[in-house]
Design a protein around this motif. Structure first.
Motif, PDB file in Angstrom:
ATOM      1  N   THR A  88       0.851  -1.199   0.000  1.00 45.51           N
ATOM      2  CA  THR A  88       0.000   0.000   0.000  1.00 45.51           C
ATOM      3  C   THR A  88       0.880   1.240   0.000  1.00 45.51           C
ATOM      4  O   THR A  88       1.791   1.371   0.831  1.00 45.51           O
ATOM      5  N   SER A  89       0.622   2.161  -0.932  1.00 43.13           N
ATOM      6  CA  SER A  89       1.352   3.434  -1.008  1.00 43.13           C
ATOM      7  C   SER A  89       0.488   4.526  -0.403  1.00 43.13           C
ATOM      8  O   SER A  89      -0.699   4.663  -0.753  1.00 43.13           O
ATOM      9  N   ILE A  90       1.123   5.291   0.484  1.00 44.13           N
ATOM     10  CA  ILE A  90       0.438   6.437   1.103  1.00 44.13           C
ATOM     11  C   ILE A  90       1.193   7.694   0.663  1.00 44.13           C
ATOM     12  O   ILE A  90       2.389   7.841   0.949  1.00 44.13           O
ATOM     13  N   SER A  91       0.510   8.613  -0.009  1.00 43.24           N
ATOM     14  CA  SER A  91       1.156   9.827  -0.536  1.00 43.24           C
ATOM     15  C   SER A  91       0.792  11.054   0.304  1.00 43.24           C
ATOM     16  O   SER A  91      -0.136  11.012   1.124  1.00 43.24           O
ATOM     17  N   ASP A  92       1.540  12.131   0.056  1.00 47.34           N
ATOM     18  CA  ASP A  92       1.276  13.424   0.710  1.00 47.34           C
ATOM     19  C   ASP A  92       1.146  13.261   2.219  1.00 47.34           C
ATOM     20  O   ASP A  92       0.138  13.621   2.835  1.00 47.34           O
ATOM     21  N   LEU A  93       2.183  12.685   2.799  1.00 47.27           N
ATOM     22  CA  LEU A  93       2.143  12.391   4.233  1.00 47.27           C
ATOM     23  C   LEU A  93       2.084  13.661   5.069  1.00 47.27           C
ATOM     24  O   LEU A  93       2.783  14.648   4.797  1.00 47.27           O
ATOM     25  N   ARG A  94       1.228  13.617   6.104  1.00 44.04           N
ATOM     26  CA  ARG A  94       1.105  14.700   7.055  1.00 44.04           C
ATOM     27  C   ARG A  94       1.280  14.131   8.459  1.00 44.04           C
ATOM     28  O   ARG A  94       1.267  12.920   8.669  1.00 44.04           O
ATOM     29  N   SER A  95       1.434  15.022   9.412  1.00 44.22           N
ATOM     30  CA  SER A  95       1.681  14.577  10.782  1.00 44.22           C
ATOM     31  C   SER A  95       0.527  13.738  11.332  1.00 44.22           C
ATOM     32  O   SER A  95       0.720  12.855  12.180  1.00 44.22           O
ATOM     33  N   VAL A  96      -0.703  13.965  10.832  1.00 42.64           N
ATOM     34  CA  VAL A  96      -1.858  13.192  11.316  1.00 42.64           C
ATOM     35  C   VAL A  96      -1.817  11.759  10.814  1.00 42.64           C
ATOM     36  O   VAL A  96      -2.570  10.893  11.316  1.00 42.64           O
ATOM     37  N   ASP A  97      -0.964  11.491   9.811  1.00 41.73           N
ATOM     38  CA  ASP A  97      -0.880  10.137   9.270  1.00 41.73           C
ATOM     39  C   ASP A  97      -0.052   9.202  10.145  1.00 41.73           C
ATOM     40  O   ASP A  97      -0.042   7.990   9.915  1.00 41.73           O
ATOM     41  N   THR A  98       0.678   9.734  11.055  1.00 43.63           N
ATOM     42  CA  THR A  98       1.500   8.883  11.912  1.00 43.63           C
ATOM     43  C   THR A  98       0.617   8.049  12.843  1.00 43.63           C
ATOM     44  O   THR A  98      -0.497   8.442  13.202  1.00 43.63           O
ATOM     45  N   GLY A  99       1.104   6.868  13.201  1.00 44.52           N
ATOM     46  CA  GLY A  99       0.331   6.030  14.121  1.00 44.52           C
ATOM     47  C   GLY A  99       0.267   4.576  13.690  1.00 44.52           C
ATOM     48  O   GLY A  99       1.109   4.088  12.917  1.00 44.52           O
ATOM     49  N   LYS A 100      -0.770   3.874  14.187  1.00 39.10           N
ATOM     50  CA  LYS A 100      -0.919   2.423  13.996  1.00 39.10           C
ATOM     51  C   LYS A 100      -1.833   2.126  12.820  1.00 39.10           C
ATOM     52  O   LYS A 100      -2.910   2.715  12.662  1.00 39.10           O
ATOM     53  N   TYR A 101      -1.401   1.155  11.983  1.00 39.74           N
ATOM     54  CA  TYR A 101      -2.172   0.678  10.831  1.00 39.74           C
ATOM     55  C   TYR A 101      -2.224  -0.850  10.912  1.00 39.74           C
ATOM     56  O   TYR A 101      -1.442  -1.501  11.629  1.00 39.74           O
ATOM     57  N   TRP A 102      -3.185  -1.423  10.096  1.00 43.04           N
ATOM     58  CA  TRP A 102      -3.328  -2.878  10.035  1.00 43.04           C
ATOM     59  C   TRP A 102      -3.433  -3.311   8.572  1.00 43.04           C
ATOM     60  O   TRP A 102      -4.199  -2.751   7.807  1.00 43.04           O
ATOM     61  N   CYS A 103      -2.597  -4.284   8.242  1.00 41.38           N
ATOM     62  CA  CYS A 103      -2.746  -4.951   6.941  1.00 41.38           C
ATOM     63  C   CYS A 103      -3.691  -6.143   7.156  1.00 41.38           C
ATOM     64  O   CYS A 103      -3.431  -7.004   8.025  1.00 41.38           O
ATOM     65  N   GLY A 104      -4.763  -6.162   6.378  1.00 45.35           N
ATOM     66  CA  GLY A 104      -5.765  -7.208   6.601  1.00 45.35           C
ATOM     67  C   GLY A 104      -6.020  -8.072   5.385  1.00 45.35           C
ATOM     68  O   GLY A 104      -5.971  -7.578   4.248  1.00 45.35           O
ATOM     69  N   VAL A 105      -6.330  -9.357   5.646  1.00 46.47           N
ATOM     70  CA  VAL A 105      -6.751 -10.295   4.598  1.00 46.47           C
ATOM     71  C   VAL A 105      -8.148 -10.800   4.998  1.00 46.47           C
ATOM     72  O   VAL A 105      -8.344 -11.360   6.090  1.00 46.47           O
ATOM     73  N   THR A 106      -9.119 -10.554   4.141  1.00 49.83           N
ATOM     74  CA  THR A 106     -10.507 -10.898   4.452  1.00 49.83           C
ATOM     75  C   THR A 106     -10.718 -12.400   4.291  1.00 49.83           C
ATOM     76  O   THR A 106     -10.515 -12.953   3.200  1.00 49.83           O
ATOM     77  N   ILE A 107     -11.134 -13.009   5.374  1.00 52.27           N
ATOM     78  CA  ILE A 107     -11.477 -14.445   5.353  1.00 52.27           C
ATOM     79  C   ILE A 107     -12.791 -14.629   6.125  1.00 52.27           C
ATOM     80  O   ILE A 107     -13.293 -13.696   6.762  1.00 52.27           O
ATOM     81  N   PHE A 108     -13.309 -15.864   6.128  1.00 53.16           N
ATOM     82  CA  PHE A 108     -14.530 -16.127   6.887  1.00 53.16           C
ATOM     83  C   PHE A 108     -14.188 -16.205   8.365  1.00 53.16           C
ATOM     84  O   PHE A 108     -13.235 -16.877   8.758  1.00 53.16           O
ATOM     85  N   GLY A 109     -14.919 -15.468   9.139  1.00 49.18           N
ATOM     86  CA  GLY A 109     -14.641 -15.403  10.567  1.00 49.18           C
ATOM     87  C   GLY A 109     -13.740 -14.211  10.871  1.00 49.18           C
ATOM     88  O   GLY A 109     -13.974 -13.091  10.419  1.00 49.18           O
ATOM     89  N   ILE A 110     -12.693 -14.443  11.589  1.00 47.66           N
ATOM     90  CA  ILE A 110     -11.779 -13.360  11.957  1.00 47.66           C
ATOM     91  C   ILE A 110     -10.706 -13.223  10.884  1.00 47.66           C
ATOM     92  O   ILE A 110     -10.037 -14.207  10.541  1.00 47.66           O
ATOM     93  N   ASP A 111     -10.536 -11.973  10.370  1.00 42.01           N
ATOM     94  CA  ASP A 111      -9.546 -11.719   9.324  1.00 42.01           C
ATOM     95  C   ASP A 111      -8.135 -11.892   9.877  1.00 42.01           C
ATOM     96  O   ASP A 111      -7.888 -11.871  11.094  1.00 42.01           O
ATOM     97  N   ILE A 112      -7.209 -12.000   8.909  1.00 43.39           N
ATOM     98  CA  ILE A 112      -5.792 -12.091   9.261  1.00 43.39           C
ATOM     99  C   ILE A 112      -5.209 -10.671   9.260  1.00 43.39           C
ATOM    100  O   ILE A 112      -5.314  -9.948   8.262  1.00 43.39           O
ATOM    101  N   TYR A 113      -4.583 -10.282  10.355  1.00 45.81           N
ATOM    102  CA  TYR A 113      -4.081  -8.904  10.479  1.00 45.81           C
ATOM    103  C   TYR A 113      -2.572  -8.897  10.767  1.00 45.81           C
ATOM    104  O   TYR A 113      -2.061  -9.807  11.460  1.00 45.81           O
ATOM    105  N   THR A 114      -1.931  -7.854  10.237  1.00 46.75           N
ATOM    106  CA  THR A 114      -0.520  -7.582  10.550  1.00 46.75           C
ATOM    107  C   THR A 114      -0.416  -6.138  11.011  1.00 46.75           C
ATOM    108  O   THR A 114      -0.856  -5.210  10.306  1.00 46.75           O
ATOM    109  N   GLU A 115       0.157  -5.930  12.169  1.00 48.34           N
ATOM    110  CA  GLU A 115       0.248  -4.574  12.731  1.00 48.34           C
ATOM    111  C   GLU A 115       1.384  -3.797  12.058  1.00 48.34           C
ATOM    112  O   GLU A 115       2.487  -4.318  11.838  1.00 48.34           O
TER     113      GLU A 115
END
Length: 634
Positions: A88-115
């Motif tokens: 995932t590319s994030i452009s025009d970064l600003r100070s509000v963009d800092t913090g925690k994100y999750w990479c997710g894979v949609t599956i049945f039930g609970i998705d797979i996440y990477t912090e």
């Protein structure tokens, strides 16, 4: 379905039960630039939907982008199914963009996440900047140190101060080690990268960044500030001297350059100084230049003899080094005109005597005095020994001597130097500029009127009675035009044995100027006449001023008015005086009459005898008052 998954995801975060293919991914980006977040997934999920969300992914608003809708204004997502990595590319970064994100894979039930933890820094570099100086035309090198773990990483160099754009704007990389004037030098076992820029120009000045690529974090950078100077140096030694003297220039250098090549050149361009060297330590004498290298003193000296004013200017002392450029020191030499006690200009007349005065310092009373002639003191000829027309006389009381030229000749004109110091030290001599002019029988000034004739008279010696007579026009006799040949209005008449007459039949305005008439083609002194002719229009000569007719009558009228005024003023004063006298006499008459009446009342017995007397008094008073009244009325 998505809402249920989000609720389960939130519940699992609270219980720390999030499934992750890897640990926390740390990503750092630059404010204002873009960053890429890459997340891997296991085999078998290639066809599943992937996404990136922020915060707790508790609502649809937290989902920033999905592979179902891969492009937005700020985010882009790409799934490399072969490598099983979506980025995932994030452009025009600003100070509000800092913090925690999750990479997710949609599956049945609970998705797979990477912090993912995103950190932003300012797009600038660096805290320390190394300054490098060089000169136009030279080469310059600067080195970047790095750790051994990055030995196989991509290295590059760019101009500017923004690390985020450096790789895209790279001037050269370790994959392409030569690009025009830029070259990379990197040894296999070394942890140092050297960049060399050749044929420098002033436009090469500025900030440079050396970058080393890191796949999981920001690239490493070191900064250089390059200053390319077109001349040398910041410090200049000023030296003053005089024409004809010798002057030594001292050039210091460091101890490590004792055995290096030394040289000196004119100008302030170091890049070409060695090629234009006036003298080097390999060739220690060249005409007026001599180089002396005293190695133990760490100074080499360049001596310039017989200085002239053209030697003034900028000089560079150079020491050759093994680096990209040599070491220089700068000198500004000013050669002043060899000065004197005084400098005078004198004019003499051909055939006439002339005396030159030459002062000298008191301590030179016993020195030999001299007068020499020449454009420069170094090449002048002693006139006291070579010319018997020049007589020198010393006056020790006035600290001066005089030189008398008995009979001036035309070739005596020129520059003379007189003094009493054989060493020609500054201030011990006098510079004299002698001009010689010719004299004539007479020099006359004549005025003429346009349209009127004019007669010029030119006397000449009787022995030139048979010579050809001439009249020429020009500012100087050497370049005057013969008017008797070129102008029909000029007629020559030789009326006597010693005078010729030139008649100009009708003057023109262009006739004004300087004329020379005579009978000696050799122009010997006293054999010609110089005439300065001025020509005026008819309106300015012979025409009376109208004011001359107006002024006399006006003056006469003023005089008459003044006389009339004075006469009337005197008459008025006489009348005022008469009135004052009449008033005083009336008072006295009243007193006499009153006294007479009182006497009558007192002496009634003698009224008859006094009656006649009283009558006489009244008659006299009446007559006098009447007379005075007549005078006042007039």
């Amino acid at each position: 379905m998505r809402r249920l998954q989000n609720l389960l995801f939130t519940f699992c975060i609270a219980l720390r039960c999030v499934t992750s293919a890897v640990g926390v991914i740390h990503v750092t980006g630059y404010v204002g630039s873009a960053v890429k977040v890459s997340c891997s997934y296991d085999q078998g999920y290639e066809s599943y939907e992937k996404y990136l969300c922020k915060n707790d992914c508790g609502s649809n608003d937290d989902v920033l982008i999905t592979t179902s809708n891969p492009v937005t204004s700020k985010y882009r997502i790409h799934d490399d199914k072969t490598a099983r990595i979506f980025t995932t590319s994030i452009s025009d970064l600003r100070s509000v963009d800092t913090g925690k994100y999750w990479c997710g894979v949609t599956i049945f039930g609970i998705d797979i996440y990477t912090e993912v933890e995103l950190k932003l820094v300012q797009d600038s570099c660096c805290n320390s900047v190394k300054e490098v100086e060089s000169y136009a035309g030279y080469s310059v090198s600067f080195s970047c140190l790095y750790e051994s773990q990055y030995q196989n990483s991509l290295k590059y160099i760019c101009r500017g101060t923004r690390p985020s754009m450096c790789l895209q704007q790279a001037l050269i990389t370790s994959y392409n080690k030569q690009n025009g004037r830029f070259r990379f030098d990197e040894e296999n076992m070394s942890t140092q990268l050297t960049t060399k820029i050749s044929s420098l120009t002033q436009s090469d000045s500025g900030r440079y960044l050396c970058g080393i690529q890191r796949n999981s974090d920001l690239h490493l950078f070191c900064a250089f500030e390059l200053k390319v100077k077109d001349r040398c140096c910041d410090t200049v030694t000023n030296i003053e001297s005089y024409e004809g003297y010798s002057e030594s220039i001292n050039c210091p250098h460091e101890n490590q350059y004792q055995n290096s090549l030394k040289y000196i050149c004119r100008g302030n361009q170091p890049s070409t100084c060695l090629q234009r060297a006036l003298i080097t330590s390999n060739n220690r004498e060249n005409g007026r230049f001599r180089l002396n290298d005293v190695k133990m003193s760490r100074i080499f000296t360049v001596t310039i003899s017989s200085l002239t004013q053209s030697d003034s200017g900028h000089y560079l002392c150079g020491v050759q080094t093994n680096s990209d450029h040599d070491v220089f020191s700068a000198v500004e030499l000013r050669v002043k005109e060899w000065c004197c006690v005084r400098s005078t200009k004198i004019t003499g007349t051909v055939g006439q005597p002339l005396t030159l005065q030459c002062p000298y310092p008191q301590q030179h009373q016993d020195n030999r005095k001299f007068l020499c002639k020449g454009d420069h003191r170094n090449s002048c000829r002693d006139m006291g020994t070579s010319q018997n027309r020049f007589a020198l006389q010393d006056d020790i009381y006035s600290n001066s001597f005089s030189v008398t030229i008995t009979k001036i000749q035309e070739d005596d004109a020129g520059t003379y130097w007189c003094g009493s110091d054989s060493q020609w030290r500054v201030g011990n001599y006098t510079k004299i500029q002698l001009s010689v002019e010719f004299c004539c029988v007479k020099s006359a000034k004549i005025n003429g009127t346009v349209g009127h004739p004019l007669t010029l008279q030119c006397p000449y010696p009787s022995q030139y009675r048979d010579n050809r007579k001439f009249l020429c026009k020009g500012d100087h006799r050497n370049n005057c035009t013969d008017m008797l040949k070129n102008q029909s209005r000029f007629t020559l008449q030789d009326v006597s044995s010693s005078t010729l007459i030139v008649i100009i039949s009708k003057l023109e305005a262009a006739d004004a100027g300087t004329y020379w008439c005579g009978s000696d083609s050799q122009w010997r002194v006293g054999n010609y006449t110089k005439i300065q002719l001025s020509v005026f229009p008819q309106s300015t000569l012979g025409k009376k001023n109208p004011a001359l007719y107006v002024i006399p009558p006006v003056l006469l009228l003023i005089c008459i008015l003044v006389l009339v005024y004075k006469y009337r003023h005197s008459r008025i004063e006489e009348a005022v005086l008469s009135l004052r006298r009449n008033a005083s006499r009336k008072k006295s008459s009243k007193k006499v009459i009153g006294a007479a009446q009182s006497e009558i009342y007192k002496n009634q017995g003698v009224v008859t005898s006094n009656d006649q007397s009283t009558s006489n008094v009244y008659e006299e008073v009446d007559v006098e008052v009447h007379y005075e009244n007549l005078t006042a009325s007039e």
